[in-house]
Design a protein around this motif. Sequence first.
Motif, PDB file in Angstrom:
ATOM      1  N   TYR A  20      -7.119   2.951  -8.258  1.00  0.00           N
ATOM      2  CA  TYR A  20      -7.744   4.173  -7.746  1.00  0.00           C
ATOM      3  C   TYR A  20      -7.861   4.312  -6.130  1.00  0.00           C
ATOM      4  N   ARG A  46      -1.755 -12.010 -10.254  1.00  0.00           N
ATOM      5  CA  ARG A  46      -3.586 -12.009 -10.286  1.00  0.00           C
ATOM      6  C   ARG A  46      -3.903 -12.231 -11.669  1.00  0.00           C
ATOM      7  N   ARG A  94       3.369  11.508   1.477  1.00  0.00           N
ATOM      8  CA  ARG A  94       2.775  12.736   0.870  1.00  0.00           C
ATOM      9  C   ARG A  94       1.981  12.221  -0.234  1.00  0.00           C
ATOM     10  N   GLY A 148       0.733  -1.323   0.199  1.00  0.00           N
ATOM     11  CA  GLY A 148      -0.020   0.002   0.095  1.00  0.00           C
ATOM     12  C   GLY A 148       0.598   1.316   0.110  1.00  0.00           C
ATOM     13  N   THR A 181       0.965   2.679  -8.036  1.00  0.00           N
ATOM     14  CA  THR A 181       0.505   3.952  -8.617  1.00  0.00           C
ATOM     15  C   THR A 181       2.044   4.757  -9.133  1.00  0.00           C
ATOM     16  N   LYS A 218       3.508   1.768  -4.695  1.00  0.00           N
ATOM     17  CA  LYS A 218       4.489   1.190  -5.705  1.00  0.00           C
ATOM     18  C   LYS A 218       3.727   1.061  -7.155  1.00  0.00           C
ATOM     19  N   GLY A 227       1.008 -14.317   2.603  1.00  0.00           N
ATOM     20  CA  GLY A 227       2.207 -14.746   2.920  1.00  0.00           C
ATOM     21  C   GLY A 227       2.821 -14.617   1.458  1.00  0.00           C
ATOM     22  N   SER A 277       4.848  -8.033  -9.999  1.00  0.00           N
ATOM     23  CA  SER A 277       4.872  -9.293  -9.856  1.00  0.00           C
ATOM     24  C   SER A 277       3.469  -9.858  -9.202  1.00  0.00           C
ATOM     25  N   ARG A 289      -8.658   1.488  -1.486  1.00  0.00           N
ATOM     26  CA  ARG A 289      -8.355   1.035  -2.746  1.00  0.00           C
ATOM     27  C   ARG A 289      -9.252   0.384  -3.707  1.00  0.00           C
ATOM     28  N   ARG A 328       0.422  -9.512   5.612  1.00  0.00           N
ATOM     29  CA  ARG A 328       1.270  -8.990   4.349  1.00  0.00           C
ATOM     30  C   ARG A 328       2.422  -8.096   5.057  1.00  0.00           C
ATOM     31  N   ARG A 374      11.543  -9.336  -3.532  1.00  0.00           N
ATOM     32  CA  ARG A 374      10.686  -9.220  -2.212  1.00  0.00           C
ATOM     33  C   ARG A 374      11.569 -10.067  -1.032  1.00  0.00           C
TER      34      ARG A 374
HETATM   35  P1  AP5 Z   1      -0.942   1.091  -4.703  1.00  0.00           P
HETATM   36  O1  AP5 Z   1      -0.239   2.271  -5.470  1.00  0.00           O
HETATM   37  O2  AP5 Z   1      -1.767   0.104  -5.217  1.00  0.00           O
HETATM   38  O3  AP5 Z   1       0.204   0.687  -3.561  1.00  0.00           O
HETATM   39  P2  AP5 Z   1       1.121  -0.774  -3.683  1.00  0.00           P
HETATM   40  O4  AP5 Z   1       2.470  -0.248  -2.939  1.00  0.00           O
HETATM   41  O5  AP5 Z   1       1.330  -1.071  -5.019  1.00  0.00           O
HETATM   42  O6  AP5 Z   1       0.370  -1.646  -2.644  1.00  0.00           O
HETATM   43  P3  AP5 Z   1       0.253  -3.240  -2.946  1.00  0.00           P
HETATM   44  O7  AP5 Z   1      -0.996  -3.711  -2.004  1.00  0.00           O
HETATM   45  O8  AP5 Z   1      -0.056  -3.591  -4.275  1.00  0.00           O
HETATM   46  O9  AP5 Z   1       1.464  -3.866  -2.539  1.00  0.00           O
HETATM   47  P4  AP5 Z   1       1.667  -5.329  -2.077  1.00  0.00           P
HETATM   48  O10 AP5 Z   1       3.306  -5.487  -2.085  1.00  0.00           O
HETATM   49  O11 AP5 Z   1       1.097  -5.597  -0.799  1.00  0.00           O
HETATM   50  O12 AP5 Z   1       0.974  -6.310  -3.202  1.00  0.00           O
HETATM   51  P5  AP5 Z   1       1.295  -6.942  -4.385  1.00  0.00           P
HETATM   52  O13 AP5 Z   1       0.346  -7.056  -5.574  1.00  0.00           O
HETATM   53  O14 AP5 Z   1       2.543  -6.439  -5.125  1.00  0.00           O
HETATM   54  O15 AP5 Z   1      -1.552   2.390  -3.769  1.00  0.00           O
HETATM   55  C1  AP5 Z   1      -2.562   1.800  -2.671  1.00  0.00           C
HETATM   56  C2  AP5 Z   1      -3.797   2.857  -2.688  1.00  0.00           C
HETATM   57  O16 AP5 Z   1      -3.276   4.063  -2.147  1.00  0.00           O
HETATM   58  C3  AP5 Z   1      -4.421   2.945  -3.914  1.00  0.00           C
HETATM   59  O17 AP5 Z   1      -5.730   3.005  -3.581  1.00  0.00           O
HETATM   60  C4  AP5 Z   1      -3.803   4.358  -4.603  1.00  0.00           C
HETATM   61  O18 AP5 Z   1      -4.758   5.081  -5.375  1.00  0.00           O
HETATM   62  C5  AP5 Z   1      -3.589   4.909  -3.314  1.00  0.00           C
HETATM   63  N1  AP5 Z   1      -2.429   6.002  -3.152  1.00  0.00           N
HETATM   64  C6  AP5 Z   1      -1.091   5.702  -3.825  1.00  0.00           C
HETATM   65  N2  AP5 Z   1      -0.060   6.456  -3.517  1.00  0.00           N
HETATM   66  C7  AP5 Z   1      -1.024   7.496  -2.738  1.00  0.00           C
HETATM   67  C8  AP5 Z   1      -0.646   8.789  -1.941  1.00  0.00           C
HETATM   68  N3  AP5 Z   1       0.760   9.249  -2.302  1.00  0.00           N
HETATM   69  N4  AP5 Z   1      -1.596   9.229  -1.248  1.00  0.00           N
HETATM   70  C9  AP5 Z   1      -2.767   8.901  -1.170  1.00  0.00           C
HETATM   71  N5  AP5 Z   1      -3.082   7.922  -1.761  1.00  0.00           N
HETATM   72  C10 AP5 Z   1      -2.145   7.086  -2.438  1.00  0.00           C
HETATM   73  O19 AP5 Z   1       1.410  -8.609  -3.942  1.00  0.00           O
HETATM   74  C11 AP5 Z   1       0.214  -9.366  -3.473  1.00  0.00           C
HETATM   75  C12 AP5 Z   1       0.710 -10.635  -3.023  1.00  0.00           C
HETATM   76  O20 AP5 Z   1       1.210 -11.234  -4.211  1.00  0.00           O
HETATM   77  C13 AP5 Z   1       1.457 -10.703  -1.755  1.00  0.00           C
HETATM   78  O21 AP5 Z   1       1.059 -10.756  -0.814  1.00  0.00           O
HETATM   79  C14 AP5 Z   1       2.298 -12.151  -2.244  1.00  0.00           C
HETATM   80  O22 AP5 Z   1       1.597 -13.095  -1.897  1.00  0.00           O
HETATM   81  C15 AP5 Z   1       2.439 -12.322  -3.438  1.00  0.00           C
HETATM   82  N6  AP5 Z   1       3.686 -11.555  -4.270  1.00  0.00           N
HETATM   83  C16 AP5 Z   1       3.894 -10.435  -5.227  1.00  0.00           C
HETATM   84  N7  AP5 Z   1       5.068 -10.384  -5.370  1.00  0.00           N
HETATM   85  C17 AP5 Z   1       5.657 -11.345  -4.961  1.00  0.00           C
HETATM   86  C18 AP5 Z   1       7.112 -11.614  -4.712  1.00  0.00           C
HETATM   87  N8  AP5 Z   1       8.027 -10.973  -5.387  1.00  0.00           N
HETATM   88  N9  AP5 Z   1       7.477 -12.955  -3.944  1.00  0.00           N
HETATM   89  C19 AP5 Z   1       6.568 -13.610  -3.283  1.00  0.00           C
HETATM   90  N10 AP5 Z   1       5.268 -13.249  -3.315  1.00  0.00           N
HETATM   91  C20 AP5 Z   1       4.772 -12.250  -4.082  1.00  0.00           C
END
Ligand code: AP5
Length: 223
Positions: A136, A36, A198, A10, A15, A13, A57, A31, A126, A170, A87
């Motif tokens: 969004y 997904r 910010r 969250g 965005t 990243k 996890g 990733s 989100r 997470r 990660r």
């Molecule tokens: P957003 O930009 O979506 O944030 P994010 O950092 O991308 O958050 P994620 O939840 O996607 O990160 P994650 O690492 O947990 O998930 P991932 O999909 O990689 O922003 C969040 C919200 O805030 C949005 O609504 C946005 O509009 C808003 N926002 C953004 N910036 C803002 C700002 N400055 N001010 C206000 N609002 C703002 O991973 C999911 C799962 O996949 C993991 O749990 C794991 O099981 C698996 N996985 C993925 N990659 C790996 C890996 N490399 N190794 C092992 N498992 C993995």
Amino acid sequence: MRIVLLGAPGAGKGTQCKRISVRYGLLHLSSGDILRQERAAGTELGKKARSYMDSGGLVPDEVIVEMMAEAIKKASQTGLVLDGFPRTVNQAVKLDESLTGNGQRIDVVLNLNIEQEVVSERMTGRRSCPKCGAVYHIKNLKPKVEGKCDNDGAELVQRPDDSLDVVKNRFRAYHEQTKPVVDYYKNNNTVYDIDANRVVDEVSTLVFDILDTLIEVRSDRRQ
Ligand code: AP5
Ligand code: MG
């Protein structure tokens, strides 16, 4: 240019990576988004990843490293920005090994720093597009038409792993397995810490300032 964006769940990243990808013409590889898509397509990989993702996890390294190596190969010409990978330290080592084998390296590591309270509000608000992956927020980054994606009009959805108990896991995975990746890069590359508390545009400005300066320095060196 090859960029890695690190940060807690969250932190923003996805965005910021989308904006970086548009501004600098780089391929955005998330990733999480790839996993997904695999799940939605019902592939073996998607099935393997399901239980790990639903519990918050990490998916095992061998699955992720192979999946990302395939995706990275396709970006050898354009350059890329990596979101959510590596990660674990093991993933970072494997990534470096495979890039070095091709005479390449990670050029920049950006680390989005954020307070836990700020992140919780971002995650509960989100909404994402199941079709194109656009992200969004119900207050901070609204779509033009409520509940619909600006790009393709698809109905926006809440990610199932944004529920409170899964988010807790997470974060645990982030603190235990991903934070050491920041130290790994601090020992091997230059890491730029960014204040991600910010608003979206201000974070983008911080990121673009760093990248613009680096690009300028690289082109000066070439002349
Ligand atoms: P957003 O930009 O979506 O944030 P994010 O950092 O991308 O958050 P994620 O939840 O996607 O990160 P994650 O690492 O947990 O998930 P991932 O999909 O990689 O922003 C969040 C919200 O805030 C949005 O609504 C946005 O509009 C808003 N926002 C953004 N910036 C803002 C700002 N400055 N001010 C206000 N609002 C703002 O991973 C999911 C799962 O996949 C993991 O749990 C794991 O099981 C698996 N996985 C993925 N990659 C790996 C890996 N490399 N190794 C092992 N498992 C993995
Ligand atoms: Mg994301």
